[in-house]
Design a protein around this motif. Structure first.
Motif, PDB file in Angstrom:
ATOM      1  N   UNK A   5      13.807  24.559  59.312  1.00  0.00           N
ATOM      2  CA  UNK A   5      13.397  25.498  58.280  1.00  0.00           C
ATOM      3  C   UNK A   5      14.522  25.862  57.337  1.00  0.00           C
ATOM      4  N   UNK A   6      14.128  26.296  56.133  1.00  0.00           N
ATOM      5  CA  UNK A   6      15.104  26.614  55.085  1.00  0.00           C
ATOM      6  C   UNK A   6      15.097  28.074  54.679  1.00  0.00           C
ATOM      7  N   UNK A   7      14.158  28.864  55.171  1.00  0.00           N
ATOM      8  CA  UNK A   7      14.047  30.270  54.779  1.00  0.00           C
ATOM      9  C   UNK A   7      15.130  31.116  55.438  1.00  0.00           C
ATOM     10  N   UNK A   8      15.247  32.365  54.967  1.00  0.00           N
ATOM     11  CA  UNK A   8      16.199  33.292  55.567  1.00  0.00           C
ATOM     12  C   UNK A   8      15.832  33.561  57.022  1.00  0.00           C
ATOM     13  N   UNK A   9      14.534  33.689  57.322  1.00  0.00           N
ATOM     14  CA  UNK A   9      14.114  33.889  58.701  1.00  0.00           C
ATOM     15  C   UNK A   9      14.556  32.726  59.578  1.00  0.00           C
ATOM     16  N   UNK A  10      14.430  31.494  59.048  1.00  0.00           N
ATOM     17  CA  UNK A  10      14.841  30.315  59.807  1.00  0.00           C
ATOM     18  C   UNK A  10      16.342  30.326  60.077  1.00  0.00           C
ATOM     19  N   UNK A  11      17.117  30.743  59.097  1.00  0.00           N
ATOM     20  CA  UNK A  11      18.571  30.824  59.288  1.00  0.00           C
ATOM     21  C   UNK A  11      18.923  31.809  60.399  1.00  0.00           C
ATOM     22  N   UNK A  12      18.249  32.955  60.390  1.00  0.00           N
ATOM     23  CA  UNK A  12      18.502  33.963  61.423  1.00  0.00           C
ATOM     24  C   UNK A  12      18.136  33.421  62.794  1.00  0.00           C
ATOM     25  N   UNK A  13      16.964  32.794  62.906  1.00  0.00           N
ATOM     26  CA  UNK A  13      16.525  32.250  64.187  1.00  0.00           C
ATOM     27  C   UNK A  13      17.434  31.121  64.663  1.00  0.00           C
ATOM     28  N   UNK A  14      17.915  30.310  63.733  1.00  0.00           N
ATOM     29  CA  UNK A  14      18.802  29.202  64.109  1.00  0.00           C
ATOM     30  C   UNK A  14      20.082  29.742  64.757  1.00  0.00           C
ATOM     31  N   UNK A  15      20.685  30.735  64.107  1.00  0.00           N
ATOM     32  CA  UNK A  15      21.900  31.331  64.656  1.00  0.00           C
ATOM     33  C   UNK A  15      21.635  32.015  65.995  1.00  0.00           C
ATOM     34  N   UNK A  16      20.453  32.569  66.117  1.00  0.00           N
ATOM     35  CA  UNK A  16      20.092  33.345  67.304  1.00  0.00           C
ATOM     36  C   UNK A  16      19.716  32.469  68.488  1.00  0.00           C
ATOM     37  N   UNK A  17      18.885  31.442  68.272  1.00  0.00           N
ATOM     38  CA  UNK A  17      18.160  30.797  69.356  1.00  0.00           C
ATOM     39  C   UNK A  17      18.801  29.544  69.933  1.00  0.00           C
ATOM     40  N   UNK A  18      19.565  28.788  69.141  1.00  0.00           N
ATOM     41  CA  UNK A  18      20.090  27.509  69.632  1.00  0.00           C
ATOM     42  C   UNK A  18      20.971  27.753  70.859  1.00  0.00           C
ATOM     43  N   UNK A  19      20.666  27.017  71.921  1.00  0.00           N
ATOM     44  CA  UNK A  19      21.349  27.200  73.197  1.00  0.00           C
ATOM     45  C   UNK A  19      20.627  28.147  74.130  1.00  0.00           C
ATOM     46  N   UNK A  20      19.589  28.823  73.635  1.00  0.00           N
ATOM     47  CA  UNK A  20      18.846  29.773  74.456  1.00  0.00           C
ATOM     48  C   UNK A  20      17.918  29.092  75.442  1.00  0.00           C
ATOM     49  N   UNK A  21      17.489  29.855  76.440  1.00  0.00           N
ATOM     50  CA  UNK A  21      16.651  29.339  77.532  1.00  0.00           C
ATOM     51  C   UNK A  21      15.375  30.163  77.643  1.00  0.00           C
ATOM     52  N   UNK A  22      14.239  29.480  77.794  1.00  0.00           N
ATOM     53  CA  UNK A  22      12.968  30.158  78.033  1.00  0.00           C
ATOM     54  C   UNK A  22      12.951  30.669  79.473  1.00  0.00           C
TER      55      UNK A  22
END
Length: 389
Positions: free
Chosen positions: A269-286
């Motif tokens: 994604x390219x939106x601001x929301x996508x940028x926030x989620x990218x920084x937040x979620x990568x490496x995370x575990x369900x």
């Protein structure tokens, strides 16, 4: 009919204003559920793990019920926050003395000490994430019969394949294709928990119950692998969430969240929301995949931890690092800044050839035993299909 200015005039539905007698009727229904779920006994040693933002009337309601039941000296431990990731050492001596615990703290479900207290001492726990304001008693979800909620949960449990391997699959019109490889032992672990047995009243040794009686069990969580952090669960594919806690509005962009062997490896994604989620979620575990079960829970109210309306999913992610966005946006959130809940309202979920959720509709609502149970409490269509928005 329309007037000359084009405004609609007239009325085709009954007024929503309740009569005073109806409000009294509803209030006592909610009080009864409250008293039955908090199944306190005269010999209980009650401990409340509270926080500074909890409505003090909630604490008073619980201690008032305890005193009416003959509980001597209920104890309240007040913390500055709910966000404890592990049980504080200063709380453990008090916990060791308790038989009944009511908690707002995040660590309640997964902390090893709390798990041991339930397993070895038979401590009964109630988590009140969804009862932080006494005025919630004046809502339809507060008076929804816990026994009926239990029937809905047990009907869903019966849909899981037993004794064999299968794939739990998630799909939607946005393009979600996510799968969790599950074996029979994992299902036994999951469905053996109190909540999956539909036990919504805190009267059984070792129970862990939510109040308000709305938050059902998880379709997947780490109890499947005995909470062993070393186990890599085969979770693979892509999820397109519609919303997430801490974001003011649903996402306008289709944002792909990619899982590979238990971890989030990419967020597009390219939106601001996508940028926030990218920084937040990568490496995370369900760590948990929660499902709503209470037909009277508000459908589109996702704070603090996802909607509890039937078939709405929240994908609970433990993050690789604390998130500054969460710290800024929700400094007093009920969960710590190392966790995030992604929401979908329209998922289709299948376990082998069985459909658990059909485009956001929990199919257990159509189970004959659920319908029969609902008719004991009123009109089954109103109770099960008339969802507050």
């Amino acid at each position: 009919m329309f007037n000359a200015e084009g405004d609609f005039i007239g009325r085709g539905l009954p007024t929503r204003e309740d009569l005073p007698t109806t409000r009294i009727e509803n209030a006592f229904a909610a009080y009864d559920v409250f008293c039955r779920v908090l199944a306190l006994r005269p010999d209980d040693k009650l401990l409340i793990l509270a926080d500074k933002k909890l409505d003090p009337r909630v604490t008073s309601a619980i201690t008032g019920l305890a005193k009416a039941r003959g509980v001597k000296e209920p104890l309240v431990l007040m913390s500055h926050t709910t966000q404890h990731e592990t049980m504080p050492e200063w709380a453990k001596p008090h916990l060791e003395e308790a038989t009944f615990v009511v908690s707002t703290w995040f660590c309640s479900v997964l902390d090893p000490f709390a798990i041991r207290m339930r397993r070895e001492k038979g401590q009964r726990w109630i988590k009140i994430t969804y009862f932080r304001d006494l005025d919630l008693l004046d809502t339809p979800q507060a008076r929804f019969a816990p026994e009926l909620l239990g029937e809905i949960i047990r009907a869903t449990a019966r849909q899981y394949p037993r004794g064999r391997d299968f794939s739990l699959q998630f799909a939607d019109a946005r393009g979600t294709e996510l799968g969790i490889a599950v074996d029979g032992g994992m299902v036994d672990n999951l469905l053996g928990t109190t909540r999956w047995k539909g036990e919504m009243i805190a009267d059984q040794p070792g129970c862990y119950v939510h109040y308000l009686p709305c938050h059902g069990p998880n379709l997947y969580d780490r109890t499947m692998v005995s909470n062993d952090d070393s186990v890599v669960v085969p979770i693979n594919g892509v999820l397109y969430p519609q919303w997430a806690v801490g974001f003011e509005r649903p996402f306008e962009e289709r944002i792909p969240v990619v899982f590979a062997d238990d971890r989030i490896v990419e967020v597009g994604g390219a939106s601001r929301d996508a940028e926030i989620l990218r920084d937040m979620l990568v490496g995370g575990q369900l760590i948990e995949l929660g499902c709503g079960f209470n037909p009277k829970a508000p459908r589109y109210e996702i704070y603090p931890a996802g909607s509890n309306s039937p078939g709405v999913l929240h994908f609970g992610i433990d993050l690789a690092k604390p998130c500054d966005y969460i710290r800024r946006q929700m400094p007093d959130w009920e969960e710590p800044p190392i966790h995030m809940d992604l929401i979908t309202f329209d998922s289709t979920v299948t376990a082998d050839n069985t459909t658990l959720i059909d485009k956001g509709y929990l199919t257990a609502l159509d189970d004959p035993q659920v319908r029969e149970a609902a008719r004991r409490y009123g009109d089954d269509v109103d109770l099960l299909e008339n969802w507050p928005n």
